[in-house]
Scaffold this motif. Structure first.
Motif, PDB file in Angstrom:
ATOM      1  N   PRO A   1       0.807  -1.220   0.000  1.00 54.84           N
ATOM      2  CA  PRO A   1       0.000   0.000   0.000  1.00 54.84           C
ATOM      3  C   PRO A   1       0.844   1.276   0.000  1.00 54.84           C
ATOM      4  CG  PRO A   1       0.274  -0.796   2.218  1.00 54.84           C
ATOM      5  CD  PRO A   1       0.987  -1.774   1.332  1.00 54.84           C
ATOM      6  N   ALA A   2       0.199   2.369  -0.338  1.00 52.23           N
ATOM      7  CA  ALA A   2       0.776   3.690  -0.119  1.00 52.23           C
ATOM      8  C   ALA A   2       0.435   4.061   1.319  1.00 52.23           C
ATOM      9  CB  ALA A   2       0.176   4.694  -1.101  1.00 52.23           C
TER      10      ALA A   2
ATOM     11  N   LEU B   1       8.401  -7.284   5.081  1.00 55.84           N
ATOM     12  CA  LEU B   1       8.005  -5.930   4.689  1.00 55.84           C
ATOM     13  C   LEU B   1       8.169  -5.772   3.187  1.00 55.84           C
ATOM     14  CD1 LEU B   1       9.725  -3.784   7.459  1.00 55.84           C
ATOM     15  CD2 LEU B   1       7.326  -4.447   7.312  1.00 55.84           C
ATOM     16  N   PRO B   2       7.309  -4.979   2.554  1.00 53.08           N
ATOM     17  CA  PRO B   2       7.494  -4.710   1.133  1.00 53.08           C
ATOM     18  C   PRO B   2       8.786  -3.902   0.932  1.00 53.08           C
ATOM     19  CG  PRO B   2       5.432  -3.754   1.936  1.00 53.08           C
ATOM     20  CD  PRO B   2       6.131  -4.353   3.095  1.00 53.08           C
ATOM     21  N   GLU B   3       9.359  -4.006  -0.219  1.00 47.51           N
ATOM     22  CA  GLU B   3      10.592  -3.290  -0.514  1.00 47.51           C
ATOM     23  C   GLU B   3      10.394  -1.778  -0.361  1.00 47.51           C
ATOM     24  OE1 GLU B   3      13.448  -3.003  -4.331  1.00 47.51           O
ATOM     25  OE2 GLU B   3      12.772  -5.004  -3.776  1.00 47.51           O
TER      26      GLU B   3
END
Length: 117
Positions: A18-19, A32-34
């Motif tokens: 997400p943003a 965690l996302p990059e």
């Protein structure tokens, strides 16, 4: 007039990175996302992992990892760490989604602090 106020922190479940805004914490399944990290407050959980309270008390014995990760986020916020008013939960598997939804439905401490957005 009927007023209904729910001050619990809303949790939005997503399947794509997400943003995030400054007032949003991230709960992620597995990793965690990059590109995400401090100053965003983050916690990671692994589906089907049971977290036992160090004291071995009956209330926490066998708490799911999603509930434990949400508790850690809340504890950080309550003890003067990063403030957040919402949580975005990035799930990566059906088991992760199910565990998170179960925590938001039946874990007493999670229910006291959080609600499904």
């Amino acid at each position: 007039m009927n007023w209904q106020i729910d001050a619990r922190i809303p949790v939005t479940i997503v399947e794509q990175p997400p943003a995030l805004t400054a007032a949003t914490a991230l709960l992620a399944e597995e990793a965690l996302p990059e590109g995400v990290g401090p100053p965003t407050l983050c916690a990671i959980f692994r589906a089907d992992e049971l977290i036992a309270h160090p004291g071995g008390c009956a209330c926490c014995n066998g708490q799911g990892a999603a509930a434990a990760a949400l508790a850690a986020l809340f504890r950080e916020r309550a003890l003067g760490g990063s403030w957040f008013s919402a949580v975005v939960a990035l799930v990566r598997s059906p088991a992760g989604r199910a565990e998170l939804e179960e925590a938001l439905r039946s874990d007493i401490l999670t229910l006291a602090r959080y609600r499904l957005a």
